[in-house]
Write a protein that holds these residues in place. Structure first.
Motif, short mmCIF file in Angstrom:
data_model
loop_
_atom_site.label_atom_id
_atom_site.label_comp_id
_atom_site.label_asym_id
_atom_site.label_seq_id
_atom_site.Cartn_x
_atom_site.Cartn_y
_atom_site.Cartn_z
N ILE A 587 0.85 -1.18 0.00
CA ILE A 587 0.00 0.00 0.00
C ILE A 587 0.89 1.23 0.00
CG2 ILE A 587 -1.76 1.29 1.29
CD1 ILE A 587 -2.75 -1.31 2.43
N ALA A 588 0.68 2.09 -0.99
CA ALA A 588 1.48 3.31 -1.09
C ALA A 588 0.65 4.37 -1.80
CB ALA A 588 2.78 3.05 -1.87
N GLY A 589 0.52 5.54 -1.17
CA GLY A 589 -0.16 6.65 -1.81
C GLY A 589 -1.59 6.34 -2.19
N GLU A 590 -2.33 5.73 -1.29
CA GLU A 590 -3.74 5.39 -1.50
C GLU A 590 -3.93 4.38 -2.62
OE1 GLU A 590 -5.84 9.01 -2.17
OE2 GLU A 590 -5.25 9.92 -0.25
N ARG A 591 -2.86 3.67 -2.97
CA ARG A 591 -2.94 2.67 -4.03
C ARG A 591 -2.41 1.34 -3.51
NH1 ARG A 591 -6.37 4.42 -7.89
NH2 ARG A 591 -6.02 6.65 -8.29
N LEU A 592 -2.89 0.28 -4.12
CA LEU A 592 -2.40 -1.06 -3.83
C LEU A 592 -1.61 -1.52 -5.04
CD1 LEU A 592 -2.54 -3.27 -1.65
CD2 LEU A 592 -4.49 -4.23 -2.86
N LEU A 593 -0.30 -1.64 -4.86
CA LEU A 593 0.59 -1.90 -5.99
C LEU A 593 1.22 -3.27 -5.87
CD1 LEU A 593 2.42 1.54 -5.98
CD2 LEU A 593 0.39 0.89 -7.31
#
Length: 606
Positions: A587-593
């Protein structure tokens, strides 16, 4: 009466149906006793009149005397039966209300914003429900008696003596009028007393839970003084209720005494020929009958006045229950769902049907096949998911998509506070979310609660350890698990190494909240519960956070073997844990990468 008062009255009326035949018996027995009372009074007046005026010998009067004794015994038996039936009806109604409130409280998400405080909920389910006892056991039968018996007695007396009957019919209704006037003040005082009790219970439970923190920050004495002040306020409000109740009873006794005195004065003046309002002379039998019946006409009304505060207490209790837990549901959850919920909290002493007694199984094989249950793994599909903090002030994940095939083991990586726990809670339907989540292509909202909790299991970062033995805490996950299954689960979760060092092993008692255990030990006990579940989807939140590297690897090996054939999602900040999974996301910057992992045999790379 206000809208709230009318609603509370309707609620109490609806609950009376749960009393069943016992409540009808509690109401009917005193009415039959009232009919026998008229018979007894007339027989006694006849015996005295014949003995005094006619000089009839005692032997001739013996059958009548025996009849009076029989009527006395019958009335006493009816009184005891009515009281016992009223108590039984009240207990049945309280049990129904508690089961309804408890089952619906358990059905709520623990993350729900409207979840009540533990102390206030306990006070509502225990103390406030107990306040309904007097209404159904005493007030309701007394109200029916007060409605029917005085009118019936007056109707019987009116043809015999119009003046005495008229006096009864005019003065008797005055008592309910003054009772209603006093009841308004009593209701207000009782509502305030019920509110004070809930506030005190909630405050005490919260302070008790945070006692260690209060001691560390030197606030224990201040909070003790606050609880003493709240207790004193409850005492004053309780005394106000009692003062109004005693005052109203005294006023009503006064009017009842005036009515009895009026009848006695009328009979006495008529006998000495000072007052002649009758067309025929007043016989001694009739005069005695009127004197015997005079206090009995007012007796049901006095009984109602004595128990009138039970009505105020019950209405205040209903209002407080609704304030703390919401509108009282009409019925408990279905039996199967209720049994599952009760089994989750009552430990290993309930079997799957909710009945007492251990449910033993000979096998210690914890796999679905070994237990004769082949449910299979669950696929997880997330589409356009948006998660926010509980106050909606910050977005945690925005418009996120994710697909985890059946039986895959994945890791969700990220630092503490980034939202890993929130994502797991959303998948477990413990957290509100925007967007779509589906398990096996079935929308999460369409899963029945019982089925969802049977197929999905989750271990959070702060597991709950209850007062009881180690074995009881492990078996909480599956009530009735055999000792062999509990021991096997303890071995897989690495509980056995430290349990074997204790004097009583798995039977060693633990304090509330796991007092005396380290964080890692409590986490391992909670992980052992996972091994007793047959879940198709396992959600673990930092399961190895408190363990050293060697123990972490051993636990992960056992966990991977157990989770073979199941879908496993682990939220972690450890790359070592993530590297042992099939895939990983961060999880990074409101994203799931997707996060690449080192290639290992038998594992795909995202």
């Amino acid at each position: 009466m206000t809208d709230t008062g009318r609603r509370n009255s309707r609620t109490l009326s609806g609950l009376s149906h749960q009393g069943g035949p016992a409540l009808w018996l509690a109401i009917g027995a005193p009415l039959l006793g009232g009919a026998l009372l008229v018979w007894q009074a007339w027989t006694l007046a006849d015996i005295l009149g014949r003995s005094i005026e006619g000089g009839v010998p005692l032997a001739t009067l013996a059958p009548g005397i025996l009849l009076i004794l029989a009527l006395l015994l019958a009335r006493a038996a009816l009184g005891a039966i009515g009281e016992r039936a009223g108590t039984a009806a009240a207990e049945a109604i309280k049990l129904h209300v508690r089961a309804t409130l408890f089952s619906h409280l358990l059905a709520r998400s623990p993350r729900a914003a409207e979840q009540p405080q533990a102390g206030a909920a306990s006070a509502a389910i225990i103390d406030q429900v107990e306040a309904l006892d007097g209404f159904f056991a005493r007030y309701l039968p007394a109200m029916v008696q007060a409605t029917i018996l005085p009118l019936a007695f007056g109707a019987i007396i009116l043809p015999l003596d119009w003046l005495a009957g008229l006096l009864f019919l005019v003065t008797a209704p005055l008592i309910p009028v003054f009772m209603a006037l006093a009841g308004w003040g009593a209701q207000i005082a009782t509502d305030r007393q019920a509110r004070a009790l809930s506030l005190l219970s909630g405050r005490f439970a919260d302070r008790l839970r945070g006692l260690l923190t209060l001691k560390l920050f030197g606030r224990a004495d201040d909070e003790t003084a606050g609880i003493v002040a709240a207790s004193d306020e409850l005492r004053r409000r309780t005394l106000r209720v009692l003062r109004i109740a005693f005052l109203s009873s005294a006023v009503l006794e006064f009017f009842a005494a005036l009515g009895v005195a009026g009848v006695a004065l009328y009979v006495g003046l008529t006998f000495i020929d000072y007052l002649q309002l009758r067309a025929t002379p007043l016989s001694l039998e009739l005069g005695l009958f009127l004197l015997l019946m005079a206090p009995e006409v007012y007796s049901p009304l006095r009984l109602l006045a004595a128990h009138y505060h039970d009505r105020a207490a019950a209405k205040a209790a209903i209002a407080e229950i609704e304030a703390q837990l919401g509108v009282l549901p009409s019925s408990p959850l279905p039996l199967g769902e209720r049994s599952t919920l009760l089994g989750r909290v009552r430990g290993p002493f309930l079997d799957a049907a909710g009945e007492e007694g251990p449910l033993t199984r000979p096998s210690a094989d914890l796999s679905p096949r070994g237990r004769g249950e082949e449910r299979g793994p669950l696929a997880v599909t997330v589409a356009g998911l948006t998660l926010r903090t509980p106050d909606s002030a910050r977005i945690i994940l925005a418009d996120t998509d994710l697909h985890i095939p059946r039986g895959e083991h994945v890791a969700i990586l990220g630092p503490s506070g980034i939202g890993k726990s929130t994502l797991l809670e959303a998948i477990a339907r413990l957290r509100a979310h925007e967007g779509g989540i589906a398990l096996d292509q079935r929308p999460l909202v369409e899963w029945p609660e019982t089925e969802l909790r049977a197929r999905v299991t989750m271990l959070g970062q702060r597991p709950r350890i209850f007062a009881g033995s180690l074995a009881d805490n492990i078996a909480l996950a599956r009530p009735g698990a055999s000792r062999a299954e509990i021991s096997r689960a303890a071995e897989l979760a690495q509980v056995s190494p430290f349990a074997d060092a204790l004097p009583e092993g798995l039977d060693t008692l633990l304090g509330e909240g796991g007092l005396g255990l380290s964080g890692g030990q409590a986490q391992r006990i909670a992980l052992a519960r996972i091994y007793l579940r047959d879940a198709g989807l396992i959600l673990l939140d930092e399961p190895t956070a408190h363990l050293d590297a060697e123990l972490e690897l051993a636990m992960l090996d056992d966990l991977k073997r157990y989770a073979r054939g199941r879908t496993l999602i682990i939220a972690t900040h450890s790359l070592a844990v993530a590297s042992r999974m099939d895939k990983a996301w961060r999880i990074a910057g409101e994203r799931l990468l997707p996060m690449p992992l080192p290639k290992r045999e038998g594992r795909s790379v995202a």
